[in-house]
Design a protein around this motif. Structure first.
Motif, mmCIF file in Angstrom:
data_model
loop_
_atom_site.group_PDB
_atom_site.id
_atom_site.type_symbol
_atom_site.label_atom_id
_atom_site.label_comp_id
_atom_site.label_asym_id
_atom_site.label_seq_id
_atom_site.Cartn_x
_atom_site.Cartn_y
_atom_site.Cartn_z
ATOM 1 N N GLY A 43 0.981 -1.288 -0.025
ATOM 2 C CA GLY A 43 -0.098 0.210 0.059
ATOM 3 C C GLY A 43 1.078 1.166 -0.022
ATOM 4 O O GLY A 43 1.913 1.149 -0.573
ATOM 5 N N ASN A 44 0.626 2.127 0.777
ATOM 6 C CA ASN A 44 1.208 3.514 0.771
ATOM 7 C C ASN A 44 2.315 3.455 1.619
ATOM 8 O O ASN A 44 3.357 4.520 1.766
ATOM 9 N N ALA A 45 2.913 2.171 2.284
ATOM 10 C CA ALA A 45 3.847 2.130 3.027
ATOM 11 C C ALA A 45 5.136 1.349 2.416
ATOM 12 O O ALA A 45 6.305 1.119 2.853
ATOM 13 N N TYR A 46 4.621 1.246 0.965
ATOM 14 C CA TYR A 46 5.681 0.585 0.099
ATOM 15 C C TYR A 46 7.087 1.301 0.032
ATOM 16 O O TYR A 46 6.872 2.630 -0.247
ATOM 17 N N ASP A 47 8.184 0.668 0.135
ATOM 18 C CA ASP A 47 9.613 1.412 -0.377
ATOM 19 C C ASP A 47 10.613 0.349 -1.026
ATOM 20 O O ASP A 47 10.250 -0.550 -1.390
ATOM 21 N N LEU A 48 11.602 1.196 -1.627
ATOM 22 C CA LEU A 48 12.372 0.630 -2.842
ATOM 23 C C LEU A 48 13.552 1.403 -2.500
ATOM 24 O O LEU A 48 13.647 2.495 -1.987
ATOM 25 N N LYS A 49 14.653 0.884 -3.261
ATOM 26 C CA LYS A 49 15.749 1.669 -3.334
ATOM 27 C C LYS A 49 16.111 2.407 -4.791
ATOM 28 O O LYS A 49 15.624 1.815 -5.834
ATOM 29 N N ASP A 50 16.706 3.366 -4.644
ATOM 30 C CA ASP A 50 16.922 4.119 -6.133
ATOM 31 C C ASP A 50 18.377 3.578 -6.635
ATOM 32 O O ASP A 50 18.966 2.637 -5.966
ATOM 33 N N PRO A 51 18.469 4.088 -7.961
ATOM 34 C CA PRO A 51 19.838 3.546 -8.402
ATOM 35 C C PRO A 51 21.145 3.510 -7.688
ATOM 36 O O PRO A 51 21.872 2.472 -7.912
ATOM 37 N N ASN A 52 20.852 4.460 -6.772
ATOM 38 C CA ASN A 52 22.118 4.750 -5.922
ATOM 39 C C ASN A 52 22.090 4.138 -4.473
ATOM 40 O O ASN A 52 22.878 4.054 -3.619
ATOM 41 N N GLY A 53 21.014 3.046 -4.384
ATOM 42 C CA GLY A 53 21.073 2.120 -3.396
ATOM 43 C C GLY A 53 20.401 2.925 -2.103
ATOM 44 O O GLY A 53 20.400 2.430 -1.340
ATOM 45 N N ILE A 54 19.676 4.170 -2.234
ATOM 46 C CA ILE A 54 19.166 4.662 -1.261
ATOM 47 C C ILE A 54 17.413 4.471 -1.306
ATOM 48 O O ILE A 54 16.964 4.212 -2.023
ATOM 49 N N LEU A 55 17.159 3.786 0.246
ATOM 50 C CA LEU A 55 15.926 3.315 0.297
ATOM 51 C C LEU A 55 15.023 4.649 0.565
ATOM 52 O O LEU A 55 15.341 5.604 1.249
ATOM 53 N N TYR A 56 13.976 4.478 -0.175
ATOM 54 C CA TYR A 56 12.874 5.565 0.018
ATOM 55 C C TYR A 56 11.437 5.125 -0.151
ATOM 56 O O TYR A 56 11.374 4.017 -0.536
ATOM 57 N N HIS A 57 10.331 5.913 0.517
ATOM 58 C CA HIS A 57 9.108 5.758 0.587
ATOM 59 C C HIS A 57 8.463 6.005 -0.802
ATOM 60 O O HIS A 57 8.446 7.456 -0.742
ATOM 61 N N LEU A 58 8.050 5.249 -1.723
ATOM 62 C CA LEU A 58 7.481 6.080 -2.816
ATOM 63 C C LEU A 58 6.228 6.770 -2.665
ATOM 64 O O LEU A 58 5.951 8.024 -3.444
ATOM 65 N N TYR A 59 5.553 6.647 -1.707
ATOM 66 C CA TYR A 59 4.247 7.551 -1.280
ATOM 67 C C TYR A 59 4.352 8.271 -0.039
ATOM 68 O O TYR A 59 3.430 8.509 0.789
ATOM 69 N N GLY A 60 5.490 9.017 0.139
ATOM 70 C CA GLY A 60 5.503 9.431 1.304
ATOM 71 C C GLY A 60 6.470 9.241 2.433
ATOM 72 O O GLY A 60 6.267 7.779 2.658
ATOM 73 N N PRO A 61 6.808 9.862 3.313
ATOM 74 C CA PRO A 61 7.614 9.298 4.748
ATOM 75 C C PRO A 61 6.759 8.586 5.733
ATOM 76 O O PRO A 61 5.695 9.210 5.932
ATOM 77 N N HIS A 62 6.935 7.356 5.966
ATOM 78 C CA HIS A 62 6.165 6.429 6.777
ATOM 79 C C HIS A 62 7.045 6.181 8.069
ATOM 80 O O HIS A 62 8.034 5.374 7.939
ATOM 81 N N ILE A 63 6.746 6.619 9.295
ATOM 82 C CA ILE A 63 7.473 6.334 10.534
ATOM 83 C C ILE A 63 6.463 5.745 11.450
ATOM 84 O O ILE A 63 5.462 6.064 11.691
ATOM 85 N N PHE A 64 7.157 4.553 11.976
ATOM 86 C CA PHE A 64 6.431 3.668 12.782
ATOM 87 C C PHE A 64 6.386 4.228 13.961
ATOM 88 O O PHE A 64 7.317 4.467 14.469
#
Ligand code: FAD
Ligand code: UDP
Length: 404
Positions: A43-64
Motif C-alpha cells: 500500500g502506501n507504506a511501500y519502499d524501494l531503493k533508487d539506483p544509488n541504493g538509497i531506500l525511499y518510500h514511494l508514497y511519502g515518509p512513513h515512520i512507525f
C-alpha cells in the motif's frame, strides 16, 4: 478460478489487507485470495531503493510509532527494528523551530526571559508535559498565551494547513491539527509513543514476510472490479450499476461466492460513486537526487510559511543510510483529489457532511453477510499504520472468534 476455492477474499495489500490475510490464513487456516491493483504490495507504506541504493518510500515518509504493545509485538515477528526517533523542524523564514512547537521552540522565538515567562504560564494553565491543541490554545483568555497562540497559529499551522487541505485550521476537523499539539515539554521528537522505529530492512520486506504463507494467494496488478461482483436482490451488480439496490450476495470471477470479503479500498469507488464522490486530498511527490552528503538538519523539514510544497524528507536520515556524496529528497505537493484522473486518494476529508455520504455507502453493504470494511480508505478515517494493524488484528479476532 474454481468456485469454493477461497474461504476469504481480501482487496488491497496495504497494512490492513496484508495483516488480515495473514491472520485468516494462519490462525483460521483459511485459503485467502489477496487482490491488489498496484504492481507491488505494501500500500502506501511501500519502499524501494533508487539506483544509488538509497531506500525511499514511494508514497511519502512513513515512520512507525505506537502505544500498542500488541501491535509492536505482532510486527516484531516480521522485522527487526532500527532505533529511530523522528524529529521535525519548521523552516520559518530560515529559522528552524522544533515541531510540535515545544519549550525549545518558544525559547528560540521569544528569547530566554519572555520565553520562560510564557512557558511558566503554559505550565500553570495546562500542566507540565501537556499536549495542547492549537485550536484550544487560541481560546485562552490570558493575553500572553493568546499572543503565543497567534504566533504558532500564523507561523506553524495556517499556511501549512492551507496547503495541505486547501482549508484554514479552523475549517478542518479539530482532530487533524490536534495530531500535532503544542507540547509543554523539552521533548523534540515528533511522536511520544513508547514504541517507535523503522523496520530494519524497510517496509516492503515486512509485507513479503507477512504474505509468506501457503494459504495466501496474491494477485498483483488486479483490480477488485475485474473479479468481484456485489449483487442486489434482482441480480444487478452494485459495482457497475448505479441503479442497483442494497447488496445481498457476492460473486467471485462470475461464480456465487459466500466466503468472507475484506475490502480495504475506497468504498465510493467500489460502488461506482452512486451517491457522489467522497472527497479526498491527494499528493504529488517530487523526488530529487542531490550531489551532497546531507541536505537539511532533520529527516523532515516542514515549510510552514513559504513554498507550495508542505515538507521535504531526506531519506538517508530517516533510515540511517551511508551513501557518500549523494542524497535523495522528496517534496510533497498537496492537491485536490479528482476521480478517474490517475490520482491516489491519500487523506479522507473528515466532516459531518462527508461522514453522512460515507454512511449511505456502508448502508448499501450492511445486508451482505461476511463483508467487512477495513483500513484508512475503506473506513474513511485518518488512521496511522499502527492503528490499521491493530484494527486488522481485532477484526481477525472477531471473525475467528478468539484472540491470538
Ligand atoms: P493503503 O496503504 O492505502 O492500502 C490500500 C491498498 O488497496 C492499496 O495498495 C491500493 O492500491 C489497494 N486497492 C484499493 N482499491 C483497490 C481495488 N479496487 N482493487 C485492488 N486493490 C485496491 N502512518 C503512520 O503510522 N506513520 C507515518 O509516518 C505515516 N505517514 C504517512 C505519510 C503519507 C504521505 C500518507 C499518505 C500516509 C501516512 N501514514 C502514516 C498513514 C499510512 O499510510 C496508512 O495508515 C496505511 O497505509 C493504511 O493502510 P491501508 O492498508 O488501510 O491502506
Ligand atoms: N500541521 C501544520 N503544520 C505543521 C505540521 C502539521 O499545520 O508543521 C497540521 C496540518 O493541518 C496537518 C496536520 O497538522 O495536516 C496533521 O499533521 P501530520 O504531521 O500528522 O500529518 P501527516 O503526516 O499525516 O500528513
Amino acid at each position: 478460478m474454481s468456485e469454493g476455492r477461497y474461504d476469504a477474499v481480501v482487496v488491497g495489500a496495504g497494512f490492513a489487507g496484508t495483516v488480515i490475510a495473514r491472520e485468516l490464513a494462519e490462525r483460521a487456516g483459511k485459503k485467502v485470495l489477496l487482490i491488489e491493483r498496484r504492481d507491488h504490495v505494501g500500500g502506501n507504506a511501500y519502499d524501494l531503493k533508487d539506483p544509488n541504493g538509497i531506500l525511499y518510500h514511494l508514497y511519502g515518509p512513513h515512520i512507525f510509532h505506537t502505544k500498542s504493545e500488541r501491535v509492536y509485538r505482532y510486527l516484531s515477528r516480521f522485522t527487526e527494528w532500527l532505533d529511530y526517533q523522528h524529529k521535525v523542524v519548521a523552516n520559518v523564514h530560515g529559522t528552524f523551530l522544533p515541531v510540535p512547537f515545544n519549550k525549545h521552540s518558544i525559547l528560540t522565538v521569544f528569547g530566554s526571559g519572555r520565553g520562560q515567562a510564557l512557558i511558566d504560564k503554559l505550565i500553570a494553565a495546562y500542566g507540565d508535559g501537556a499536549r495542547v491543541p492549537i485550536i484550544e490554545l487560541r481560546n485562552s483568555n490570558d493575553p500572553d498565551l493568546h499572543e503565543l497562540a497567534d504566533y504558532i497559529y500564523e507561523n506553524i499551522f495556517l499556511h501549512y494547513t492551507m496547503k495541505q487541505w486547501g482549508l484554514a485550521p479552523e475549517e478542518v476537523d479539530p482532530s487533524v491539527t490536534a495530531r500535532v499539539p503544542v507540547l509543554v515539554s523539552d521533548d523534540d521528537r515528533y511522536f511520544q509513543d513508547a514504541y517507535q522505529g523503522m523496520p530494519k530492512d524497510g517496509y516492503t520486506p515486512v509485507f513479503n514476510a507477512l504474505l509468506d504463507h501457503p494459504n495466501i494467494t496474491l494477485k498483483l496488478s488486479t483490480d477488485a472490479s475485474s473479479l468481484l461482483g456485489l449483487l442486489d436482490g434482482q441480480g444487478r451488480d452494485a459495482t457497475s450499476d448505479p441503479a442497483a439496490g442494497p447488496v445481498v450476495r457476492a460473486t467471485l470471477d462470475g461464480q456465487p461466492y459466500e466466503g468472507a470479503i475484506v475490502f480495504t479500498g475506497a468504498i465510493d469507488e467500489l460502488l461506482c460513486r452512486r451517491f457522489g464522490p467522497l472527497p479526498y486530498r491527494s499528493l504529488r511527490f517530487e523526488l530529487e537526487l542531490l550531489d551532497q552528503d546531507r541536505f537539511q538538519p532533520t529527516a523532515t523539514v516542514n515549510y510552514t510559511v513559504s513554498e507550495d510544497f508542505t515538507r521535504i524528507t531526506e531519506w538517508k536520515q530517516l533510515t540511517a543510510q551511508e551513501v557518500p556524496g549523494k542524497t535523495l529528497i522528496t517534496r510533497e505537493y498537496p492537491q485536490a483529489y479528482v476521480p478517474n484522473a490517475g490520482m491516489t486518494p491519500y487523506y479522507a476529508i473528515l466532516s459531518d457532511e462527508n461522514n453522512a455520504i460515507y454512511q449511505r455507502y456502508t448502508d448499501m453493504l450492511a445486508g451482505l453477510p461476511g463483508f467487512y470494511l477495513l483500513g484508512r480508505l475503506a473506513e474513511y478515517r485518518y488512521y496511522n499504520m499502527d492503528v490499521i494493524v491493530g484494527r486488522a488484528l481485532e477484526l481477525a479476532d472477531s471473525i475467528i472468534g478468539d484472540r491470538a
